[in-house]
Scaffold this motif. Structure first.
Motif, mmCIF file in Angstrom:
data_model
loop_
_atom_site.group_PDB
_atom_site.id
_atom_site.type_symbol
_atom_site.label_atom_id
_atom_site.label_comp_id
_atom_site.label_asym_id
_atom_site.label_seq_id
_atom_site.Cartn_x
_atom_site.Cartn_y
_atom_site.Cartn_z
ATOM 1 N N ASP A 20 0.829 -1.209 0.000
ATOM 2 C CA ASP A 20 0.000 0.000 0.000
ATOM 3 C C ASP A 20 0.863 1.259 0.000
ATOM 4 O O ASP A 20 2.097 1.205 0.050
ATOM 5 C CB ASP A 20 -0.967 -0.001 1.183
ATOM 6 C CG ASP A 20 -0.267 -0.014 2.536
ATOM 7 O OD1 ASP A 20 0.974 0.143 2.582
ATOM 8 O OD2 ASP A 20 -0.959 -0.175 3.554
ATOM 9 N N ALA A 21 0.192 2.406 -0.046
ATOM 10 C CA ALA A 21 0.895 3.688 -0.142
ATOM 11 C C ALA A 21 1.766 3.951 1.078
ATOM 12 O O ALA A 21 2.852 4.537 0.965
ATOM 13 C CB ALA A 21 -0.128 4.819 -0.321
ATOM 14 N N GLU A 22 1.309 3.527 2.248
ATOM 15 C CA GLU A 22 2.098 3.747 3.467
ATOM 16 C C GLU A 22 3.433 2.995 3.399
ATOM 17 O O GLU A 22 4.481 3.534 3.769
ATOM 18 C CB GLU A 22 1.320 3.294 4.706
ATOM 19 C CG GLU A 22 2.072 3.543 6.009
ATOM 20 C CD GLU A 22 1.350 3.005 7.232
ATOM 21 O OE1 GLU A 22 1.817 3.280 8.355
ATOM 22 O OE2 GLU A 22 0.337 2.295 7.072
ATOM 23 N N THR A 23 3.387 1.763 2.917
ATOM 24 C CA THR A 23 4.616 0.970 2.809
ATOM 25 C C THR A 23 5.586 1.621 1.834
ATOM 26 O O THR A 23 6.788 1.733 2.115
ATOM 27 C CB THR A 23 4.283 -0.459 2.330
ATOM 28 O OG1 THR A 23 3.293 -1.023 3.186
ATOM 29 C CG2 THR A 23 5.520 -1.336 2.356
ATOM 30 N N ILE A 24 5.074 2.072 0.701
ATOM 31 C CA ILE A 24 5.925 2.736 -0.285
ATOM 32 C C ILE A 24 6.557 3.984 0.318
ATOM 33 O O ILE A 24 7.757 4.251 0.122
ATOM 34 C CB ILE A 24 5.094 3.097 -1.538
ATOM 35 C CG1 ILE A 24 4.631 1.815 -2.244
ATOM 36 C CG2 ILE A 24 5.898 3.971 -2.497
ATOM 37 C CD1 ILE A 24 3.600 2.061 -3.328
ATOM 38 N N ALA A 25 5.772 4.724 1.082
ATOM 39 C CA ALA A 25 6.281 5.946 1.708
ATOM 40 C C ALA A 25 7.379 5.636 2.714
ATOM 41 O O ALA A 25 8.370 6.377 2.816
ATOM 42 C CB ALA A 25 5.134 6.698 2.384
ATOM 43 N N ILE A 26 7.227 4.553 3.470
ATOM 44 C CA ILE A 26 8.249 4.167 4.459
ATOM 45 C C ILE A 26 9.564 3.835 3.764
ATOM 46 O O ILE A 26 10.642 4.267 4.186
ATOM 47 C CB ILE A 26 7.767 2.959 5.295
ATOM 48 C CG1 ILE A 26 6.552 3.334 6.130
ATOM 49 C CG2 ILE A 26 8.888 2.461 6.216
ATOM 50 C CD1 ILE A 26 5.843 2.128 6.748
ATOM 51 N N VAL A 27 9.478 3.072 2.677
ATOM 52 C CA VAL A 27 10.683 2.695 1.925
ATOM 53 C C VAL A 27 11.365 3.941 1.366
ATOM 54 O O VAL A 27 12.585 4.135 1.511
ATOM 55 C CB VAL A 27 10.325 1.715 0.786
ATOM 56 C CG1 VAL A 27 11.532 1.486 -0.129
ATOM 57 C CG2 VAL A 27 9.845 0.387 1.362
ATOM 58 N N LYS A 28 10.603 4.807 0.740
ATOM 59 C CA LYS A 28 11.177 6.023 0.150
ATOM 60 C C LYS A 28 11.763 6.937 1.215
ATOM 61 O O LYS A 28 12.804 7.576 0.994
ATOM 62 C CB LYS A 28 10.100 6.765 -0.646
ATOM 63 C CG LYS A 28 9.702 6.070 -1.950
ATOM 64 C CD LYS A 28 8.710 6.897 -2.739
ATOM 65 C CE LYS A 28 8.419 6.279 -4.099
ATOM 66 N NZ LYS A 28 7.453 7.083 -4.887
ATOM 67 N N ASP A 29 11.114 7.005 2.381
ATOM 68 C CA ASP A 29 11.597 7.859 3.466
ATOM 69 C C ASP A 29 12.936 7.364 4.001
ATOM 70 O O ASP A 29 13.828 8.163 4.281
ATOM 71 C CB ASP A 29 10.554 7.901 4.587
ATOM 72 C CG ASP A 29 10.932 8.876 5.686
ATOM 73 O OD1 ASP A 29 11.075 10.083 5.379
ATOM 74 O OD2 ASP A 29 11.080 8.449 6.860
ATOM 75 N N ARG A 30 13.076 6.043 4.136
ATOM 76 C CA ARG A 30 14.353 5.494 4.598
ATOM 77 C C ARG A 30 15.483 5.826 3.633
ATOM 78 O O ARG A 30 16.594 6.169 4.033
ATOM 79 C CB ARG A 30 14.249 3.979 4.778
ATOM 80 C CG ARG A 30 13.854 3.571 6.180
ATOM 81 C CD ARG A 30 13.775 2.080 6.358
ATOM 82 N NE ARG A 30 15.020 1.372 6.072
ATOM 83 C CZ ARG A 30 15.163 0.062 6.225
ATOM 84 N NH1 ARG A 30 14.139 -0.682 6.638
ATOM 85 N NH2 ARG A 30 16.305 -0.522 5.950
ATOM 86 N N ILE A 31 15.194 5.734 2.347
ATOM 87 C CA ILE A 31 16.206 6.042 1.346
ATOM 88 C C ILE A 31 16.559 7.529 1.383
ATOM 89 O O ILE A 31 17.736 7.906 1.363
ATOM 90 C CB ILE A 31 15.718 5.631 -0.051
ATOM 91 C CG1 ILE A 31 15.560 4.106 -0.124
ATOM 92 C CG2 ILE A 31 16.678 6.122 -1.131
ATOM 93 C CD1 ILE A 31 14.852 3.622 -1.366
#
Length: 266
Positions: free
Chosen positions: A68-79
């Motif tokens: 979902d969008a939250e998971t994608i946001a978490i991955v992008k935020d870590r990067i």
């Protein structure tokens, strides 16, 4: 790295709780050791992305769940924050892809010379020929739906910044060593990677993540490479058309090995 298991096998097994796998992540990271996980559920994947999990042995979100969008946001935020930015997965959708080819018509790879030179016909038939042939049309349709969903999750996470590298269940009973690494590449192309992307993940990226001095043809790297008789960029299955293999600059005596294995065929 440390590998952990977060999977209740659809309620049949006890699994690590968030408190336990959180503690493992915290302690491992204090010691500078990366952690990778066999995981299924979206809810667990989110917590582990947030907790700094580096790797996944299988697609991080599968079994019917959807990224979902939250998971994608978490991955992008870590990067973006450079917070353990190298996140990777070995999708290990090899078996799932193979099951999409079940039914009366047998897939071509079952009679591939590379396979039949290294495994006995009886084992090939026992582990894959007969089970695939026994699959019904509904079985195959179900396998195709599952492969498509899990492959889409893998590609969505890759688009967010995760890396896809090579890795299989090879070594377990019917998961045949060597040959399955080639089928793993084929499965990755089947769910959306280009042949070059699959090859780079299995060589350069996998070696870099594992800390191995190989994976590229470059000065200072170990001279580990395969000479092929056909272009894998035209068809990824061409990685199985091997002329020669070199490890650390020395040619591997493949014909001698094959003779020794074949002498043990039953």
């Amino acid at each position: 790295f440390i590998k952990i298991w977060v999977d209740d096998r659809e309620g049949a097994k006890k699994t690590l709780t968030p408190a336990l796998y959180g503690a493992i992540l915290d302690e491992a990271h204090k010691q500078g050791v990366p952690v990778a996980v066999h995981n299924v559920k979206l809810a667990d994947a989110k917590l582990m992305f947030k907790g700094g999990m580096e790797g996944w042995l299988h697609v991080p979100v599968r079994g019917g769940d959807v990224v979902d969008a939250e998971t994608i946001a978490i991955v992008k935020d870590r990067i973006a924050k450079n917070d353990r930015p190298v996140m990777w997965m070995t999708p290990a959708l090899t078996t799932a892809w193979m099951n999409t080819q079940g039914g009366a018509r047998q897939p071509a790879w079952l009679s591939d010379p590379l396979l039949t030179a290294t495994y006995s016909r009886s084992d090939i038939e026992k582990f894959w020929g007969e089970p695939l042939r026994k699959m019904t049309e509904p079985d195959v349709a179900k396998a195709k739906r599952a492969f498509e969903k899990d492959g889409k999750n893998a590609m969505t996470l890759r688009a967010a910044g995760m890396k896809i590298v090579g890795g299989t269940d090879t070594g377990q009973t019917r998961h045949l060593m060597g040959f399955f690494n080639h089928l793993d590449l084929e499965s990755q192309v089947a769910f959306g990677l280009t042949p070059m992307q699959a090859i780079m993940g299995a060589t350069r990226d996998g070696a870099a993540i594992g800390g191995f001095n190989t994976g590229e043809v470059a000065a200072g790297k170990q001279a580990d490479f395969i000479v092929l008789d056909a272009n894998p960029l035209e068809s990824i299955s061409n990685t199985r058309k091997i002329a020669k293999v070199f490890l650390r600059g020395a040619e591997v005596p493949r014909a001698d090995y094959a003779k020794r294995w074949q002498a043990k065929f039953k």
